[in-house]
Design a protein around this motif. Structure first.
Motif, PDB file in Angstrom:
ATOM      1  N   CYS A  64      35.487  27.831  65.138  1.00  0.00           N
ATOM      2  CA  CYS A  64      36.679  26.456  65.638  1.00  0.00           C
ATOM      3  C   CYS A  64      36.168  25.493  65.673  1.00  0.00           C
ATOM      4  O   CYS A  64      36.443  24.581  65.929  1.00  0.00           O
ATOM      5  CB  CYS A  64      37.555  27.052  66.611  1.00  0.00           C
ATOM      6  SG  CYS A  64      38.464  29.027  66.235  1.00  0.00           S
ATOM      7  N   HIS A  65      34.651  26.111  65.834  1.00  0.00           N
ATOM      8  CA  HIS A  65      34.282  23.861  66.565  1.00  0.00           C
ATOM      9  C   HIS A  65      33.494  23.570  65.484  1.00  0.00           C
ATOM     10  O   HIS A  65      32.810  23.828  65.204  1.00  0.00           O
ATOM     11  CB  HIS A  65      34.241  24.031  67.480  1.00  0.00           C
ATOM     12  CG  HIS A  65      34.819  23.923  68.836  1.00  0.00           C
ATOM     13  ND1 HIS A  65      35.204  22.724  69.248  1.00  0.00           N
ATOM     14  CD2 HIS A  65      35.278  25.116  69.486  1.00  0.00           C
ATOM     15  CE1 HIS A  65      36.493  23.430  70.108  1.00  0.00           C
ATOM     16  NE2 HIS A  65      35.817  24.988  70.315  1.00  0.00           N
ATOM     17  N   LYS A  99      36.283  24.602  60.253  1.00  0.00           N
ATOM     18  CA  LYS A  99      37.438  24.080  60.762  1.00  0.00           C
ATOM     19  C   LYS A  99      37.620  23.884  62.126  1.00  0.00           C
ATOM     20  O   LYS A  99      37.205  24.853  62.652  1.00  0.00           O
ATOM     21  CB  LYS A  99      38.414  25.915  60.475  1.00  0.00           C
ATOM     22  CG  LYS A  99      39.738  25.538  61.012  1.00  0.00           C
ATOM     23  CD  LYS A  99      40.154  25.155  59.681  1.00  0.00           C
ATOM     24  CE  LYS A  99      42.126  25.020  60.989  1.00  0.00           C
ATOM     25  NZ  LYS A  99      42.311  26.080  61.946  1.00  0.00           N
ATOM     26  N   ARG A 100      38.390  23.032  61.966  1.00  0.00           N
ATOM     27  CA  ARG A 100      38.707  22.185  63.863  1.00  0.00           C
ATOM     28  C   ARG A 100      39.744  23.012  64.117  1.00  0.00           C
ATOM     29  O   ARG A 100      40.556  21.991  63.702  1.00  0.00           O
ATOM     30  CB  ARG A 100      38.522  20.797  63.617  1.00  0.00           C
ATOM     31  CG  ARG A 100      36.855  20.619  63.415  1.00  0.00           C
ATOM     32  CD  ARG A 100      36.676  18.356  63.471  1.00  0.00           C
ATOM     33  NE  ARG A 100      35.908  18.430  63.262  1.00  0.00           N
ATOM     34  CZ  ARG A 100      35.715  16.953  62.075  1.00  0.00           C
ATOM     35  NH1 ARG A 100      36.754  16.431  62.327  1.00  0.00           N
ATOM     36  NH2 ARG A 100      34.307  16.005  62.328  1.00  0.00           N
ATOM     37  N   THR A 101      40.019  24.228  64.864  1.00  0.00           N
ATOM     38  CA  THR A 101      40.687  23.809  65.775  1.00  0.00           C
ATOM     39  C   THR A 101      40.970  23.723  66.609  1.00  0.00           C
ATOM     40  O   THR A 101      41.882  22.986  67.317  1.00  0.00           O
ATOM     41  CB  THR A 101      40.884  25.802  65.321  1.00  0.00           C
ATOM     42  OG1 THR A 101      41.502  26.215  64.566  1.00  0.00           O
ATOM     43  CG2 THR A 101      41.970  26.149  66.911  1.00  0.00           C
ATOM     44  N   MET A 133      42.468  27.717  72.879  1.00  0.00           N
ATOM     45  CA  MET A 133      40.757  28.346  73.183  1.00  0.00           C
ATOM     46  C   MET A 133      41.200  29.582  74.747  1.00  0.00           C
ATOM     47  O   MET A 133      41.906  29.318  75.656  1.00  0.00           O
ATOM     48  CB  MET A 133      39.729  27.311  73.737  1.00  0.00           C
ATOM     49  CG  MET A 133      39.035  27.818  73.731  1.00  0.00           C
ATOM     50  SD  MET A 133      37.526  26.614  74.078  1.00  0.00           S
ATOM     51  CE  MET A 133      36.768  27.841  75.514  1.00  0.00           C
TER      52      MET A 133
ATOM     53  N   MET B  39      46.383  32.466  67.757  1.00  0.00           N
ATOM     54  CA  MET B  39      46.245  30.856  67.720  1.00  0.00           C
ATOM     55  C   MET B  39      48.125  30.172  67.634  1.00  0.00           C
ATOM     56  O   MET B  39      47.616  29.598  68.909  1.00  0.00           O
ATOM     57  CB  MET B  39      46.418  30.614  66.184  1.00  0.00           C
ATOM     58  CG  MET B  39      45.002  30.898  65.776  1.00  0.00           C
ATOM     59  SD  MET B  39      44.408  29.939  64.422  1.00  0.00           S
ATOM     60  CE  MET B  39      44.917  28.356  64.151  1.00  0.00           C
ATOM     61  N   TYR B  54      39.614  35.970  69.539  1.00  0.00           N
ATOM     62  CA  TYR B  54      39.778  34.889  68.445  1.00  0.00           C
ATOM     63  C   TYR B  54      37.877  35.608  67.540  1.00  0.00           C
ATOM     64  O   TYR B  54      38.269  35.712  66.654  1.00  0.00           O
ATOM     65  CB  TYR B  54      40.474  33.408  68.251  1.00  0.00           C
ATOM     66  CG  TYR B  54      40.735  33.329  67.051  1.00  0.00           C
ATOM     67  CD1 TYR B  54      42.160  33.711  66.102  1.00  0.00           C
ATOM     68  CD2 TYR B  54      39.407  32.792  66.553  1.00  0.00           C
ATOM     69  CE1 TYR B  54      42.122  32.595  65.065  1.00  0.00           C
ATOM     70  CE2 TYR B  54      39.795  32.188  65.027  1.00  0.00           C
ATOM     71  CZ  TYR B  54      40.168  32.023  64.397  1.00  0.00           C
ATOM     72  OH  TYR B  54      40.594  31.076  62.968  1.00  0.00           O
ATOM     73  N   SER B  55      37.577  34.466  68.432  1.00  0.00           N
ATOM     74  CA  SER B  55      35.975  34.487  68.047  1.00  0.00           C
ATOM     75  C   SER B  55      35.397  36.006  67.532  1.00  0.00           C
ATOM     76  O   SER B  55      34.978  35.433  66.389  1.00  0.00           O
ATOM     77  CB  SER B  55      35.388  34.109  69.079  1.00  0.00           C
ATOM     78  OG  SER B  55      35.712  34.118  70.343  1.00  0.00           O
ATOM     79  N   ARG B  58      37.945  36.906  64.093  1.00  0.00           N
ATOM     80  CA  ARG B  58      38.418  36.837  62.702  1.00  0.00           C
ATOM     81  C   ARG B  58      36.574  36.327  62.110  1.00  0.00           C
ATOM     82  O   ARG B  58      37.344  37.295  60.660  1.00  0.00           O
ATOM     83  CB  ARG B  58      37.241  34.794  62.888  1.00  0.00           C
ATOM     84  CG  ARG B  58      38.277  33.985  61.994  1.00  0.00           C
ATOM     85  CD  ARG B  58      37.187  33.229  61.333  1.00  0.00           C
ATOM     86  NE  ARG B  58      37.302  32.718  60.703  1.00  0.00           N
ATOM     87  CZ  ARG B  58      36.489  32.246  59.101  1.00  0.00           C
ATOM     88  NH1 ARG B  58      35.438  32.157  59.735  1.00  0.00           N
ATOM     89  NH2 ARG B  58      36.587  31.410  58.752  1.00  0.00           N
ATOM     90  N   ASP B 352      44.462  22.563  58.661  1.00  0.00           N
ATOM     91  CA  ASP B 352      44.454  24.235  58.315  1.00  0.00           C
ATOM     92  C   ASP B 352      45.528  24.254  56.601  1.00  0.00           C
ATOM     93  O   ASP B 352      45.462  25.503  56.402  1.00  0.00           O
ATOM     94  CB  ASP B 352      46.372  24.581  59.266  1.00  0.00           C
ATOM     95  CG  ASP B 352      45.571  24.928  60.291  1.00  0.00           C
ATOM     96  OD1 ASP B 352      45.250  26.303  59.736  1.00  0.00           O
ATOM     97  OD2 ASP B 352      45.362  24.172  61.238  1.00  0.00           O
TER      98      ASP B 352
END
Lengths: 221, 488
Positions: A64-65, A99-101, A133, B39, B54-55, B58, B352
């Motif tokens: 995400c970062h 990807k930048r969530t 997050m 999300m 999520y981490s 995924r 996205d």
């Protein structure tokens, strides 16, 4: 020729392989000849930072970062100076993400503090209202794996000539020396933190994952 | 040779891989739906402690779908197509039969360990190549076994000329082997330092170089795991199912060799505006656009195979699935090059739109084609009619709706995000804080997740249909020539 190839699978396979491999050879090899040299001031990670980096990877923070500031005004305004190749010279693996969530973290050490990170992992919404997050409470329970981090540092030093133990560079030393240095470094992070649990664990000689992760995040500048 | 009864092909391994494809399809897509909803509704992260975030999920989703579902589908198709176009039964060679079974079981073991280790967070962080070195070695073994199988079967073939599907299978085998080996070069730290976890490793490459190797792999693994074998499948199954010959041999040649030559240049488009050399970025951008030609070459060749026979789309849902898949292939191979144009990439990268683009291809092209292939194989492997045609129709519409919800919401989300990141006020200051750009997307995340859920529901319908076909459907005596027999 094509008809002939279609009847001779061996030569067909060789042909396909050469045609596929050609592009990779042209685009990748030249840059390897001239391996990215570190920008002045870039240092290899300390053992504690490496342990934190392993936590970062373990929990896929990179999903995400990003850690790549592109050369646009909007990005340099938001995150700081754009990225230079040499800044990543000691990044194995690279952690640019795709990807930048959440926001970029390339220079997060410049504008966030240890206790901010602490709150953020414990309850993201407490410091960023509206954050999506997940909380990472288990980082306050699990111990950081200092031995594996030391093994990684030593490997990087031996195999890839990372300049540990050189003037103005992080000291690695023996396993015992490294452990002592880790405790000293961790003490500074723990002192900035609020969690009594983490502080008491540290007194018992345990370094929690969150401590190592914060050491790593603070290093990102 | 007689068309019928001359050879008894052995489908035991193809069946095993069919079951695996269905199983991993459910697991992989289910996890996908969960992380999509996470999300929109972050509370869903806490269903299973640190293992439910999520981490952790995924990488399981991507690996589960790519290597679990899709690759099983490809292997199933190989063990079906390979014998038939080479005119040789697997049962004729004890050695190849043994290799095939070993291939299946080692692959199963690999997948199970992969799931467990990814849950535990044991990862090298490289996308679609997260496994640590002991598993990488197992991957190589599994892959080599498949290669032995391909070339072994080719070695004992009765059909002199290799049919086009075989070209693509060979290319997939060689391409992935090369990409995987180079990208996963790593040094196990325990063996150098004598301490720490034995399975931990450090990448051979650093920083920008590592990024280049990773995206050379990452993009092209998509090509050689997703695109290339799926083309192999459509070139076999569409002519078989429709009874129509492939439209043009010359176009097949052009698009095959074109794809081989151009594909691997395109990885650089993942690194536009990064710190890799500018010429690599430009090359990636240009070749991505050139890549339209061979991609559309194949897709048009496939579409024109139905020339004068478009009525079949109405009567035969499998033809419809395949034609729809091909259309989606054209769509995502147009979208990809658009995203590779520097100015578009500046907006879209990190947003996205990218997962949106990936899913057009995977759900529309890869998923539909794989399900169509399994449907085509089922009556021939299990000697039974497909259980329900109506169910396929319903599944088609539900999944299509799902895909449309998916990509349209992700387009809007991606462009919104990109525009908000760069927006400035009249004084040139950033107009939004980062969190503003997150909260605004939540409705789109919810729509996307619902799209994914519809696709999953469709997949359950597919599973049910396959299960009933295997167990409860009407038996058929002789093998159908084309048009899979279906109950109403």
């Amino acid at each position: 020729m094509f008809h002939w190839l279609e009847r001779n699978p061996f030569f067909f396979a060789v042909g396909v392989f050469l045609v596929i491999a050609y592009a990779g050879a042209v685009t990748i090899l030249p840059d390897f000849m001239e391996t990215a040299r570190p920008v002045v001031g870039t240092k290899p990670y300390t053992v504690l930072e490496l342990a934190g980096r392993q936590v970062y990877i373990k929990d896929s923070c990179n999903a995400c970062h990003s850690q790549l500031i592109r050369p646009f005004k909007s990005e340099t305004d938001r995150y700081g100076m754009y990225s230079l190749s040499g800044e990543y010279a000691y990044d194995r693996p690279f952690l640019w993400g795709s990807k930048r969530t959440g926001p970029d973290l390339m220079r997060v050490g410049n504008y966030r503090t240890s206790d901010w990170h602490e709150y953020h992992m414990l309850e993201p919404k407490s410091v960023v209202p509206g954050s999506i997050m997940p909380a990472y409470k288990h980082m306050f329970k699990n111990n950081a794996d200092i031995d594996t981090a030391y093994a990684e540092a030593l490997t990087v030093k031996k195999v890839f000539n990372a300049p540990y133990d050189q003037p103005n560079m992080p000291k690695l030393g023996t396993h015992e020396e490294a452990k002592k240095a880790v405790m000293e470094e961790a003490a500074l992070v723990v002192a900035d933190m609020k969690s009594q649990e983490v502080k008491e664990a540290f007194k018992r000689g345990e370094i929690k994952e969150i401590v190592a992760l914060i050491a790593y995040l603070n290093r990102l500048k | 040779m007689q068309a019928r009864d001359a050879l008894n092909y052995d489908y035991s391994v193809a069946k095993c891989f069919t079951y695996a494809a269905i199983l991993f399809g459910i697991v992989g897509m289910l996890i996908g739906v969960v992380i999509a909803y996470q999300m929109a509704f972050p509370e869903l992260n806490y269903l299973a402690g640190e293992y439910g975030t999520y981490s952790r999920l995924r990488p399981l989703h991507t690996s589960g779908v790519i290597f679990g579902f899709l690759l099983s589908g490809i292997f199933a198709a190989w063990y079906y197509i390979g014998q038939r176009v080479l005119k040789v039964s697997l049962a004729e060679s004890k050695f190849l039969m043994f290799i095939s079974k070993l291939h299946f079981w080692l692959y199963m073991i690999l997948m199970v360990i992969a799931v467990v280790t990814l849950f535990m967070g044991i990862s090298t962080s490289k996308e679609y190549a997260e496994l640590e070195w002991p598993l990488d070695i197992l991957v190589v073994v599994v892959w080599v076994l498949w290669g032995l199988n391909i070339f072994g079967l080719i070695g004992i073939r009765r059909e002199k000329t290799l049919y086009i599907s075989i070209w693509y299978f060979i290319a997939s085998f060689l391409g992935v082997a090369m990409l995987y080996l180079f990208n996963n070069m790593e040094v196990p730290t325990y063996f150098v330092a004598g301490t720490g976890k034995w399975y931990h490793s450090v990448s051979m490459y650093a920083g920008s170089n590592d990024a280049m190797v990773q995206w050379w792999y990452g993009h092209n693994a998509v090509g050689f795991v997703f695109t290339v074998p799926i083309i192999a499948m459509i070139y076999y199954f569409l002519p078989k199912e429709s009874g129509q010959p492939v439209f043009s041999y010359k176009l097949s040649l052009l698009s095959f060799w074109g794809l081989m030559f151009v594909y691997l240049w395109a990885g650089g488009h993942h690194l536009i505006y990064s710190t890799v050399p500018d010429w690599v970025q430009t090359m990636g951008s240009i070749f991505s656009i050139i890549l339209i030609l061979p991609s559309w070459g194949s897709a048009i060749n496939i579409l024109l195979t139905m020339k004068g026979q478009w009525g079949q789309l109405k009567e035969n849902p499998l033809v419809k699935l395949m034609i729809f898949a091909s259309t989606f292939y054209m769509f995502s191979t147009l979208e990809g090059p658009i995203l590779s144009i520097k100015s578009v990439n500046a907006l879209a990268h990190f947003t996205d739109w990218i997962p949106g683009h990936v899913h057009d291809g995977t759900l529309g092209w890869v998923g539909f084609m794989t399900m169509a292939a399994l449907f085509h194989m089922a009556p021939r492997m299990f000697k039974r009619e497909i259980y329900s045609k109506k169910l396929i129709e319903a599944q088609f519409w539900i999944q299509t709706t799902g895909i449309i919800l998916y990509f349209s919401s992700m387009w809007i989300a991606g462009i919104t995000q990109g525009m908000m990141w760069r927006a400035t006020d009249q004084f040139g200051n950033l107009a939004y804080s980062f969190i503003d750009t997150v909260t605004v997307l939540i409705p789109y995340y919810a729509i996307r997740a619902t799209g994914g859920l519809l696709y999953l529901i469709g997949f359950f319908m597919f599973t049910y249909n396959m299960y009933k076909t295997m167990t409860a459907s009407k038996a058929i005596e002789s093998e159908p020539q084309n048009a899979s027999p279906m109950a109403a």
